[in-house]
Design a protein around this motif. Structure first.
Motif, mmCIF file in Angstrom:
data_model
loop_
_atom_site.group_PDB
_atom_site.id
_atom_site.type_symbol
_atom_site.label_atom_id
_atom_site.label_comp_id
_atom_site.label_asym_id
_atom_site.label_seq_id
_atom_site.Cartn_x
_atom_site.Cartn_y
_atom_site.Cartn_z
ATOM 1 N N LYS A 101 7.682 6.648 -13.250
ATOM 2 C CA LYS A 101 7.758 5.233 -12.558
ATOM 3 C C LYS A 101 7.911 4.221 -13.658
ATOM 4 C CE LYS A 101 7.426 6.120 -8.249
ATOM 5 N NZ LYS A 101 7.277 7.706 -8.071
ATOM 6 N N PHE A 155 2.586 8.657 -10.256
ATOM 7 C CA PHE A 155 2.895 7.722 -11.400
ATOM 8 C C PHE A 155 4.155 8.149 -12.266
ATOM 9 C CE2 PHE A 155 -1.440 6.136 -10.436
ATOM 10 C CZ PHE A 155 -1.005 4.823 -9.907
ATOM 11 N N TRP A 195 4.630 -2.338 -6.655
ATOM 12 C CA TRP A 195 3.748 -1.865 -7.328
ATOM 13 C C TRP A 195 2.259 -1.832 -6.815
ATOM 14 C CZ3 TRP A 195 2.400 1.647 -11.372
ATOM 15 C CH2 TRP A 195 3.816 1.952 -11.801
ATOM 16 N N THR A 206 -3.897 1.646 -9.313
ATOM 17 C CA THR A 206 -2.437 1.317 -9.268
ATOM 18 C C THR A 206 -2.165 0.037 -9.936
ATOM 19 O OG1 THR A 206 -2.031 2.671 -7.103
ATOM 20 C CG2 THR A 206 -0.253 0.805 -7.773
ATOM 21 N N PHE A 231 2.838 3.425 -3.119
ATOM 22 C CA PHE A 231 1.928 4.478 -3.786
ATOM 23 C C PHE A 231 0.980 4.819 -2.550
ATOM 24 C CE2 PHE A 231 3.407 2.297 -7.532
ATOM 25 C CZ PHE A 231 3.671 3.495 -8.285
ATOM 26 N N PRO A 276 -7.419 4.187 -5.182
ATOM 27 C CA PRO A 276 -6.265 4.083 -5.562
ATOM 28 C C PRO A 276 -5.536 2.585 -5.844
ATOM 29 C CG PRO A 276 -6.372 4.463 -3.278
ATOM 30 C CD PRO A 276 -7.771 4.541 -3.935
ATOM 31 N N ARG A 277 -5.987 1.787 -5.098
ATOM 32 C CA ARG A 277 -5.562 0.326 -5.195
ATOM 33 C C ARG A 277 -5.884 -0.061 -6.624
ATOM 34 N NH1 ARG A 277 -8.306 -2.968 -1.285
ATOM 35 N NH2 ARG A 277 -6.596 -2.769 0.224
ATOM 36 N N VAL A 335 -0.339 0.169 -3.300
ATOM 37 C CA VAL A 335 -0.619 1.116 -2.109
ATOM 38 C C VAL A 335 -0.042 0.726 -0.999
ATOM 39 C CG1 VAL A 335 -2.712 2.056 -3.176
ATOM 40 C CG2 VAL A 335 -2.730 0.311 -1.596
ATOM 41 N N GLN A 349 -2.161 5.909 -0.594
ATOM 42 C CA GLN A 349 -3.823 5.614 -0.819
ATOM 43 C C GLN A 349 -4.425 7.170 -0.509
ATOM 44 O OE1 GLN A 349 -2.168 3.218 1.017
ATOM 45 N NE2 GLN A 349 -2.460 3.741 3.192
ATOM 46 N N LYS A 387 0.167 -0.698 -13.553
ATOM 47 C CA LYS A 387 0.957 -1.896 -13.606
ATOM 48 C C LYS A 387 0.743 -2.810 -14.804
ATOM 49 C CE LYS A 387 3.155 -5.733 -11.101
ATOM 50 N NZ LYS A 387 3.056 -6.541 -9.809
#
Length: 216
Positions: free
Chosen positions: A153, A150, A163, A186, A172, A182-183, A165, A174, A190
């Motif tokens: 970014k 990140f 923005w 992320t 991004f 990770p989802r 995975v 996973q 955002k």
């Protein structure tokens, strides 16, 4: 004689109880102080990992403002928490935002997100979670360097639609065998960036006339 013996034993028990209570109280105070010191050290370490001491001339731990109530739902927190501000020559150069991703695989993932004055990410760290060891726990820097992805970014880089995975069409990574964690992180990072952009004047001490949003 029996009465005297009972009285003596009662007195001894009373003294023992008082001494024990005193020892426990002293132990509690001592332990509480050590815990407080450890928590302060851990908090300082996390903050200065995101915004290095070489960039600031203030005390990150104590230069704070409460989270505006209007931001709470988006940040995933129930009550106002401290937003830490990094300064250099008096100017706020970065803020460190508290947030919770509520949709981790095993529940809430508590994070902090450092955002620079230009809207770019100074860093992200996971503070607490219950994700699966060997899979979702890769959100921890100690387990994986994934969260460093990140750094740098912003809402424009990558574009808003990216923005996400890679499995969802984003940029991004996973984790192998684990996408939910990770989802979730992320998406929450955002949302933090969106809130910082919306309340930029308030967070960075920018006069109202320099922009439209006064942070109210």
């Amino acid at each position: 004689m029996l009465g005297a013996s009972i009285s003596k034993n009662s007195l001894l028990l009373g003294v023992f109880a008082l001494v024990t209570a005193g020892v426990l109280a002293l132990t509690n105070v001592s332990t509480r102080d050590r815990i407080a010191q450890a928590e302060r050290a851990a908090a300082e370490k996390a903050l200065y990992e995101l915004v290095p001491a070489s960039r600031v001339d203030n005390d990150l731990l104590h230069d704070t403002l409460p989270t505006p109530v209007s931001m709470l739902p988006a940040l995933g927190i129930d009550t106002p928490e401290a937003i830490h501000r990094a300064r250099n020559n008096g100017q706020v150069i970065a803020v460190i935002m508290p947030a919770v991703a509520p949709d981790g695989y095993s529940g809430d993932i508590r994070i902090i997100v450092g955002v620079n004055r230009d809207g770019s990410i100074a860093g992200v760290r996971a503070l607490a979670h219950k994700e699966t060891p060997g899979l979702g726990d890769k959100v921890d820097l100690a387990k994986s360097d994934w969260i460093l992805g990140f750094n740098g970014k912003s809402l424009g880089e990558p574009p808003a639609e990216k923005w996400a995975v890679k499995k969802d069409g984003g940029v991004f990574d996973q984790f192998t065998g684990a996408t939910i964690t990770p989802r979730a992180v992320t998406a929450q990072v955002k949302r933090v960036l969106q809130q910082v952009a919306k309340h930029r004047n308030l967070l960075f001490d920018i006069p109202a006339e320099a922009g439209e949003d006064n942070g109210e």
